[in-house]
Structure formats: C-alpha cells, structure tokens
Design a protein around this motif. Structure first.
Motif, PDB file in Angstrom:
ATOM      1  N   ARG A 171       0.828  -1.205   0.000  1.00  0.00           N
ATOM      2  CA  ARG A 171       0.000   0.000   0.000  1.00  0.00           C
ATOM      3  C   ARG A 171       0.865   1.259   0.000  1.00  0.00           C
ATOM      4  NH1 ARG A 171      -3.086   2.854   4.467  1.00  0.00           N
ATOM      5  NH2 ARG A 171      -4.819   3.919   3.430  1.00  0.00           N
ATOM      6  N   TYR A 172       1.933   1.244   0.789  1.00  0.00           N
ATOM      7  CA  TYR A 172       2.836   2.394   0.820  1.00  0.00           C
ATOM      8  C   TYR A 172       3.480   2.591  -0.549  1.00  0.00           C
ATOM      9  CZ  TYR A 172       6.674   5.474   2.103  1.00  0.00           C
ATOM     10  OH  TYR A 172       7.548   6.528   2.165  1.00  0.00           O
ATOM     11  N   LEU A 173       3.934   1.500  -1.151  1.00  0.00           N
ATOM     12  CA  LEU A 173       4.564   1.581  -2.467  1.00  0.00           C
ATOM     13  C   LEU A 173       3.604   2.164  -3.492  1.00  0.00           C
ATOM     14  CD1 LEU A 173       7.105   0.820  -4.166  1.00  0.00           C
ATOM     15  CD2 LEU A 173       5.995  -1.382  -4.606  1.00  0.00           C
ATOM     16  N   THR A 174       2.355   1.716  -3.454  1.00  0.00           N
ATOM     17  CA  THR A 174       1.344   2.216  -4.386  1.00  0.00           C
ATOM     18  C   THR A 174       1.116   3.706  -4.193  1.00  0.00           C
ATOM     19  OG1 THR A 174       0.248   0.059  -4.430  1.00  0.00           O
ATOM     20  CG2 THR A 174      -1.045   1.969  -5.145  1.00  0.00           C
ATOM     21  N   LYS A 175       0.972   4.125  -2.938  1.00  0.00           N
ATOM     22  CA  LYS A 175       0.744   5.541  -2.659  1.00  0.00           C
ATOM     23  C   LYS A 175       1.943   6.382  -3.079  1.00  0.00           C
ATOM     24  CE  LYS A 175      -3.362   5.836  -0.793  1.00  0.00           C
ATOM     25  NZ  LYS A 175      -4.422   6.715  -1.350  1.00  0.00           N
ATOM     26  N   TYR A 176       3.134   5.848  -2.901  1.00  0.00           N
ATOM     27  CA  TYR A 176       4.340   6.575  -3.296  1.00  0.00           C
ATOM     28  C   TYR A 176       4.316   6.867  -4.792  1.00  0.00           C
ATOM     29  CZ  TYR A 176       9.203   7.761  -4.120  1.00  0.00           C
ATOM     30  OH  TYR A 176      10.351   8.419  -4.503  1.00  0.00           O
ATOM     31  N   PHE A 177       3.975   5.849  -5.582  1.00  0.00           N
ATOM     32  CA  PHE A 177       3.983   6.038  -7.035  1.00  0.00           C
ATOM     33  C   PHE A 177       2.837   6.915  -7.516  1.00  0.00           C
ATOM     34  CE2 PHE A 177       7.306   2.974  -7.297  1.00  0.00           C
ATOM     35  CZ  PHE A 177       7.950   3.285  -8.490  1.00  0.00           C
ATOM     36  N   GLU A 178       1.786   6.983  -6.757  1.00  0.00           N
ATOM     37  CA  GLU A 178       0.715   7.917  -7.111  1.00  0.00           C
ATOM     38  C   GLU A 178       1.194   9.360  -7.025  1.00  0.00           C
ATOM     39  OE1 GLU A 178      -2.578   7.105  -4.587  1.00  0.00           O
ATOM     40  OE2 GLU A 178      -3.112   5.223  -5.591  1.00  0.00           O
ATOM     41  N   LYS A 179       2.154   9.616  -6.135  1.00  0.00           N
ATOM     42  CA  LYS A 179       2.620  10.979  -5.916  1.00  0.00           C
ATOM     43  C   LYS A 179       3.917  11.285  -6.655  1.00  0.00           C
ATOM     44  CE  LYS A 179       3.305  14.384  -2.264  1.00  0.00           C
ATOM     45  NZ  LYS A 179       3.233  14.649  -0.802  1.00  0.00           N
ATOM     46  N   TYR A 180       4.807  10.294  -6.800  1.00  0.00           N
ATOM     47  CA  TYR A 180       6.149  10.565  -7.323  1.00  0.00           C
ATOM     48  C   TYR A 180       6.490   9.748  -8.570  1.00  0.00           C
ATOM     49  CZ  TYR A 180       6.860  12.646  -2.709  1.00  0.00           C
ATOM     50  OH  TYR A 180       6.747  13.404  -1.572  1.00  0.00           O
ATOM     51  N   GLN A 181       5.506   9.352  -9.356  1.00  0.00           N
ATOM     52  CA  GLN A 181       5.772   8.453 -10.474  1.00  0.00           C
ATOM     53  C   GLN A 181       6.598   9.085 -11.589  1.00  0.00           C
ATOM     54  OE1 GLN A 181       2.239   7.347 -12.633  1.00  0.00           O
ATOM     55  NE2 GLN A 181       1.199   9.250 -12.090  1.00  0.00           N
ATOM     56  N   HIS A 182       6.716  10.420 -11.625  1.00  0.00           N
ATOM     57  CA  HIS A 182       7.414  11.064 -12.722  1.00  0.00           C
ATOM     58  C   HIS A 182       8.859  11.423 -12.380  1.00  0.00           C
ATOM     59  CE1 HIS A 182       3.684  11.159 -14.909  1.00  0.00           C
ATOM     60  NE2 HIS A 182       3.090  11.869 -13.973  1.00  0.00           N
ATOM     61  N   GLN A 183       9.388  10.867 -11.317  1.00  0.00           N
ATOM     62  CA  GLN A 183      10.782  11.123 -10.954  1.00  0.00           C
ATOM     63  C   GLN A 183      11.687  10.018 -11.494  1.00  0.00           C
ATOM     64  OE1 GLN A 183      10.964  11.641  -6.703  1.00  0.00           O
ATOM     65  NE2 GLN A 183       9.893  13.606  -6.768  1.00  0.00           N
ATOM     66  N   ASN A 184      13.003  10.230 -11.339  1.00  0.00           N
ATOM     67  CA  ASN A 184      13.972   9.198 -11.698  1.00  0.00           C
ATOM     68  C   ASN A 184      14.028   8.144 -10.603  1.00  0.00           C
ATOM     69  OD1 ASN A 184      14.902  10.647 -14.037  1.00  0.00           O
ATOM     70  ND2 ASN A 184      16.023  11.991 -12.646  1.00  0.00           N
ATOM     71  N   GLY A 185      14.367   6.914 -10.994  1.00  0.00           N
ATOM     72  CA  GLY A 185      14.506   5.914  -9.954  1.00  0.00           C
ATOM     73  C   GLY A 185      14.794   4.527 -10.489  1.00  0.00           C
ATOM     74  N   ALA A 186      14.839   3.595  -9.549  1.00  0.00           N
ATOM     75  CA  ALA A 186      15.051   2.183  -9.865  1.00  0.00           C
ATOM     76  C   ALA A 186      14.288   1.335  -8.869  1.00  0.00           C
ATOM     77  CB  ALA A 186      16.532   1.829  -9.817  1.00  0.00           C
ATOM     78  N   LEU A 187      13.835   0.209  -9.342  1.00  0.00           N
ATOM     79  CA  LEU A 187      13.093  -0.737  -8.514  1.00  0.00           C
ATOM     80  C   LEU A 187      13.796  -2.081  -8.573  1.00  0.00           C
ATOM     81  CD1 LEU A 187       9.251  -0.930  -8.373  1.00  0.00           C
ATOM     82  CD2 LEU A 187      10.577  -3.029  -8.527  1.00  0.00           C
ATOM     83  N   PHE A 188      14.190  -2.584  -7.396  1.00  0.00           N
ATOM     84  CA  PHE A 188      14.807  -3.903  -7.265  1.00  0.00           C
ATOM     85  C   PHE A 188      13.737  -4.863  -6.732  1.00  0.00           C
ATOM     86  CE2 PHE A 188      19.627  -2.963  -6.609  1.00  0.00           C
ATOM     87  CZ  PHE A 188      19.574  -1.900  -7.514  1.00  0.00           C
ATOM     88  N   PHE A 189      13.466  -5.918  -7.485  1.00  0.00           N
ATOM     89  CA  PHE A 189      12.482  -6.921  -7.090  1.00  0.00           C
ATOM     90  C   PHE A 189      13.256  -8.147  -6.601  1.00  0.00           C
ATOM     91  CE2 PHE A 189       8.055  -8.618  -8.473  1.00  0.00           C
ATOM     92  CZ  PHE A 189       7.977  -9.394  -7.344  1.00  0.00           C
TER      93      PHE A 189
END
Length: 323
Positions: A171-189
């Motif tokens: 839920r936190y991850l989802t909310k984060y991307f709702e607000k900051y999806q247009h920034q630079n980044g990387a996701l490690f799965f």
C-alpha cells in the motif's frame, strides 16, 4: 528524516490531528507555546507550532542536531516528561541552560511520544520565555493526549507497514507512485532463494526469523542511500526502491551489496536472493504495475541463471529469452 516526513504526509488526517493536539494542549496551558517534533537518528524536526512567538526562537520546519537538542534528554525509557519550571533554578546542567537560553526559553516541558514497539517518535513540548507553573494535573492531562496521539500513529503505521518485518507494505509503495511516479529511480524486485527449504525443514517460526533478518539487512542498505526505502510485498518477496539517477555500474554496485548482504548466514541453512532490476527516468510513461511486471521478468531471468544474482530488464537476450 526525509523518509519519516514523507511517511507522515501519507497518514490520513495527520495535519488535522496534529493541530487538534496542539489546540487541546493550549486549552490546558494557555500561556505556553507548544510544538510537536519528530526524531530521526541524528536530527529533530519541528513539525508544528501552536502559534508563533517572535521572542521565542523556535519555528515550524526548524531542524536541530539531536545532540544539540534538549528534547533528547527526555526520558523515553521510563516515559517520563522533562520539566523545568524555571530553567535558572531547576536545571543544573550548564549545556541545557545554554541551549534553552539560545532560543530564549525560561520554562520547558518535554513529553515523550513513543510507538507501542518502543520506537521513539518525537516530543510534545511546552515552552515560555519566562518562568511558569507546570502543575502535575496539567502534565498528566498532556500525557494522556500524547498517549491518544501515539495510538493514532500506531494505527497509521500498521496501515503502511508490514507487521512481521516493519518494512513498508504494498500500500505504501502504491501511494508513493501515485505521488512521485514522474521522478527518476530504480526498482529492485527480490525473491529469496532457498526460503521454502527453511520453512519446510526448520518450521515457520524459523522462516519468520529469517524474514526479519533479511528485512533488517535491507533496511540497513536503504538507510545508506539517499531517498530509498524497502518494502515487503508478501511471502519472501521484497522491493527496494531508489529515487535517484545512477549509471549501470553504480546500480551494479548496489545490487552486489544486496546479494552479498542476504547471502551471509552463520546457520545450518542458507538463504540467498535473486533480483530483477528496472530503472526509469523522469518523463517516462511508467506505472507501478508495469515496473513490477518488468522487474518480475528480470527476476525470472536472474533465477534462470542459477539464482543468487541479479539481472536488469531489457538486458541482452540470452538463450533466446527476452528480459
């Protein structure tokens, strides 16, 4: 500090409740200036003030070195307030006198705010530029308000945190991307290698202990990176998210650090991790679901390479498989 403040921004009605806490506090001790603060490991951040007083040099948004903060001296272990009705008469510590004199405070009341897991959150403080009567009944009432506030913080924490590992949840991850999806980044799965054998061979209690250790190691890694956080998706799947721009060599370095950290066990069982990595840039039309899908593809590719390694999405085709 940034992660804690970003977390608070996602709490439902946090601003409203914080204002209510300060308003109630003012009803009890109307002559005092109240403020709410939050701690990191090294700093204190002044979240909100009940009102501004130009003669007291404490402002909303102020950041204080925790070693230079009087609030650090509040007794969190015994959950007891720190009280100076008259700093010059009640305080025998020259360093504290100097700190309070520097912000023109002559009376001070600091009440600890802790979560139920024992973690320090911060303080509710009452200050004045002259000596004040801080009676026991008023202090007791303020402590009850703080207790109710800490219950609220726990409810919000449970909404955003994984109960077992204390990492953030989906839920936190989802909310984060709702607000900051247009920034630079990387996701490690991340998916743990050999975890099923631990559960089957040693029991689920041991499996839970392994997950907690893994979470602690992942948290240490993100604590060492700017604008990063760790998530437990569920089971033995984790996400590390980094809000920064790195070269592939720099991402390789972080990924190798993760692999090495998870692979270190002085136990009869061994657990490692496979990692799928996807990066994105500002302006990319990305969604969390697409990023997770791409990272999952890269993770599958890493597992097909013998596990205990990492692969990037869209890396070279190997054995005819697209990743």
């Amino acid at each position: 500090m940034e992660t804690r403040l970003e977390e608070l921004q996602r709490y439902e009605k946090f601003d409203d409740l914080a204002n209510d806490v300060l308003d109630l506090a003012k009803e009890i001790l109307p002559e005092q200036l109240f403020y709410l603060s939050v701690f990191s490991h090294t700093q204190q951040f002044i979240l909100k003030l009940s009102n501004e007083r130009t003669n007291i040099h404490i402002t909303e948004g102020m950041v204080v070195d925790l070693n230079q903060s009087v609030c650090k001296r509040v007794d969190f272990e015994k959950n007891q307030p720190l009280v100076y009705e008259d700093v010059n008469k009640d305080c025998s510590i020259d360093e504290v006198k100097k700190l309070l004199d520097g912000v023109n405070v002559q009376s001070y009341l600091g009440i600890p705010i802790s979560l139920t897991n024992g973690e320090k959150f911060g303080t509710l403080c009452a200050v004045n530029d002259e000596a004040s009567l801080l009676d026991k009944k008023s202090i007791d009432l303020l402590q009850r308000i703080v207790k109710l506030f800490s219950y609220y913080l726990d409810l919000e924490r449970f909404a955003w945190k994984d109960m077992l590992t204390e990492l953030y949840n989906r839920r936190y991850l989802t909310k984060y991307f709702e607000k900051y999806q247009h920034q630079n980044g990387a996701l490690f799965f991340l998916d743990l290698d050999g975890f099923k054998k631990v559960n089957d061979g040693y029991g689920h209690d041991t499996g839970d202990a392994v997950l907690k250790v893994v979470a602690s190691r992942l948290q240490m890694i993100v604590d060492g990176q700017k604008d990063a956080f760790a998530v437990r998706l569920g089971g033995d799947e984790f996400i590390l998210h980094f809000s920064q721009t790195n070269s592939k060599q720099e991402w390789d370095k972080i990924a190798n650090q993760v692999v090495k950290a998870i692979n270190a066990w002085d136990t009869p069982y061994k657990v490692s991790t496979s990692i799928g990595i996807v990066t994105y840039e500002e302006g990319d039309a990305v969604s969390l679901s697409n990023l997770l899908q791409h990272a999952d593809e890269a993770l599958y590719h890493a597992k097909s390479f013998g596990k205990n390694t990492f692969k990037f999405f869209n890396e070279s085709k190997i054995n005819g498989e697209r990743c």
